[in-house]
Design an enzyme around this catalytic site. Structure first.
Site, PDB file in Angstrom:
ATOM      1  N   ASP A  12       0.840  -1.199   0.000  1.00 53.62           N
ATOM      2  CA  ASP A  12       0.000   0.000   0.000  1.00 53.62           C
ATOM      3  C   ASP A  12       0.873   1.246   0.000  1.00 53.62           C
ATOM      4  O   ASP A  12       2.029   1.227   0.438  1.00 53.62           O
ATOM      5  CB  ASP A  12      -0.968  -0.007   1.183  1.00 53.62           C
ATOM      6  CG  ASP A  12      -0.270   0.021   2.532  1.00 53.62           C
ATOM      7  OD1 ASP A  12       0.686  -0.758   2.720  1.00 53.62           O
ATOM      8  OD2 ASP A  12      -0.681   0.815   3.403  1.00 53.62           O
TER       9      ASP A  12
ATOM     10  N   GLU B 161       0.066  -0.842   5.828  1.00 47.48           N
ATOM     11  CA  GLU B 161       1.136  -0.268   6.643  1.00 47.48           C
ATOM     12  C   GLU B 161       1.013   1.245   6.732  1.00 47.48           C
ATOM     13  O   GLU B 161       1.306   1.843   7.766  1.00 47.48           O
ATOM     14  CB  GLU B 161       2.506  -0.642   6.061  1.00 47.48           C
ATOM     15  CG  GLU B 161       3.674  -0.439   7.024  1.00 47.48           C
ATOM     16  CD  GLU B 161       4.268   0.955   6.996  1.00 47.48           C
ATOM     17  OE1 GLU B 161       5.061   1.283   7.906  1.00 47.48           O
ATOM     18  OE2 GLU B 161       3.943   1.747   6.071  1.00 47.48           O
TER      19      GLU B 161
ATOM     20  N   GLU C 224      11.785  -1.932   4.541  1.00 50.75           N
ATOM     21  CA  GLU C 224      11.524  -0.491   4.475  1.00 50.75           C
ATOM     22  C   GLU C 224      12.775   0.271   4.022  1.00 50.75           C
ATOM     23  O   GLU C 224      13.905  -0.156   4.288  1.00 50.75           O
ATOM     24  CB  GLU C 224      11.134   0.021   5.872  1.00 50.75           C
ATOM     25  CG  GLU C 224       9.744  -0.364   6.325  1.00 50.75           C
ATOM     26  CD  GLU C 224       8.665   0.506   5.717  1.00 50.75           C
ATOM     27  OE1 GLU C 224       8.987   1.436   4.951  1.00 50.75           O
ATOM     28  OE2 GLU C 224       7.490   0.243   6.005  1.00 50.75           O
TER      29      GLU C 224
END
Length: 381
Positions: free
Chosen positions: A72, A136, A165
């Site tokens: 997302d 997230e 990340e």
């Protein structure tokens, strides 16, 4: 680059307009690739959020390496501000543009490509688990937490986990995250008595009380840092009455603060402090102060050791850069994974994440796949 092309996979993901909570086909792209490579894929959708759990190897294997990430993305803002199509994944001068290129579809593509090629070329004696969420960037209530709940209920496990990340501030390889600060928001509503500005003695103005409260909170030193964390911070983020009339003392005033806290504190201890300060103001000014607190996550640390050494060694071997072990930045889904197994984070340079014209160097996507491949090889050797 041989094998599954992480650049092409990144582009396919970026072309899915998966703004939280919309999936727009992103997880189907991954499910098709992983399923064809022999991964057992299970959709773990919950609360309108799409999530994907994928495992290669036997369930509950005594040696299981996990990757975690999200597909997302945040909204694009005004599309007119973009010089490239925000969901076009167009490449210009070796740079791919689009929402999610940095945060973090390229990271997901890199670890998926690394995992697929690794199990094909050198099938490990163990399992590889991929836990990929579509929640997230949102409230994170039905994303990685749903995946971890599914794992607990079905005997699935990860011994260690690497979250993809973007972690590097300046150059590829310069930082690994071994923990994160806790995060919380506190909203205050001060209620007094409305009145005419020319007769303040007939009113009870909530604004001075709110300003006094905000000043006390802002002036307070929470701590001076700890072994692995910088000092905790408190930021006043809004004070508002909604009052457009200059001759009216308003009845209410609202304010909010955001706190990023280290391991000297917990969400509960800070909540007690905030409510205590609000109670003092209420008593001093003779008015009502309401407090609403939301704790996004507690601080956590994976102490330097085997996992951080494994990832650091792979990063340095592929980039020539020795990464700093850090706990800076905002929150991530590692705050949920840490309750399941040791977790660290490593990914791309994050300078353009959430910005207009978000972008990533194509060579960095390929390099990231190589780093993740080396991590897997060294872990299972």
């Amino acid at each position: 680059m041989s094998g599954l092309d992480p650049v092409d996979l990144t582009a396919k993901l970026v072309r899915c307009a998966s703004v939280t909570p919309v999936n727009d086909g992103a997880l189907e792209v991954l499910e098709e690739v992983l399923g064809a490579a022999g991964f057992d894929c299970t959709r773990v959708d919950r609360g309108g959020i799409c999530n994907l759990f994928a495992r290669w190897g036997n369930k509950g294997n005594t040696k299981s390496f996990g990757f975690n990430g999200h597909t997302d993305v945040v909204p694009i803002g005004d599309e007119a501000d973009w010089s490239m199509p925000p969901f076009g994944a167009e490449i210009k001068d070796g740079t791919m543009y689009g929402r999610g290129t940095t945060d973090m579809k390229s990271g997901v593509a890199a670890f998926v490509a690394a995992a697929v090629d690794f199990v094909k070329d050198t099938p490990p004696d163990g399992a590889i688990v991929l836990a990929i969420t579509g929640d997230e960037e949102g409230d994170a209530l039905d994303g990685t937490t749903a995946l971890l709940d599914y794992m607990a209920e079905n005997g699935e496990r990860m011994d260690v986990c690497l979250v993809g990340e973007p972690t590097c501030p300046e150059t590829m390889g310069d930082m690994i995250k071994i923990g994160r600060r806790g995060s919380m928001n506190a909203h205050f509503k001060v209620t007094g008595k409305q009145g005419h500005a020319a007769y303040p003695h007939r009113a009870n103005n909530p604004l001075p009380a709110m300003m006094r409260l905000m000043d006390r909170l802002d002036s307070h030193e929470l701590d001076q840092g700890s072994d692995h964390f910088d000092p905790s911070t408190l930021a006043v983020v809004t004070v508002d009455t909604g009052n457009k009339a200059t001759n009216v003392i308003p009845a209410q005033c609202r304010g909010a603060v955001n706190i990023r806290f280290n391991d000297h504190h917990s969400g509960a201890s800070l909540s007690d402090w905030l409510r205590g300060e609000a109670d003092k103001i209420a008593e001093e000014f003779g008015l009502q102060v309401e407090v609403e607190i939301k704790i996004s996550g507690e601080s956590f640390i994976t102490p330097p050791g085997a996992l951080s050494d494994l990832v650091s060694g792979a990063v340095e071997a592929e980039t020539g850069v020795k990464p700093e072990l850090s706990t800076t930045g905002g929150t991530s889904d590692a705050r949920f994974v840490k309750a399941h197994c040791p977790v660290v984070e490593f990914g791309l340079v994050g300078q353009s994440m959430h910005q207009v014209d978000e972008h990533v160097r194509v060579e960095h996507i390929e390099q990231l796949k190589s780093i993740y491949t080396r991590v897997l090889r060294n872990y299972f050797t």
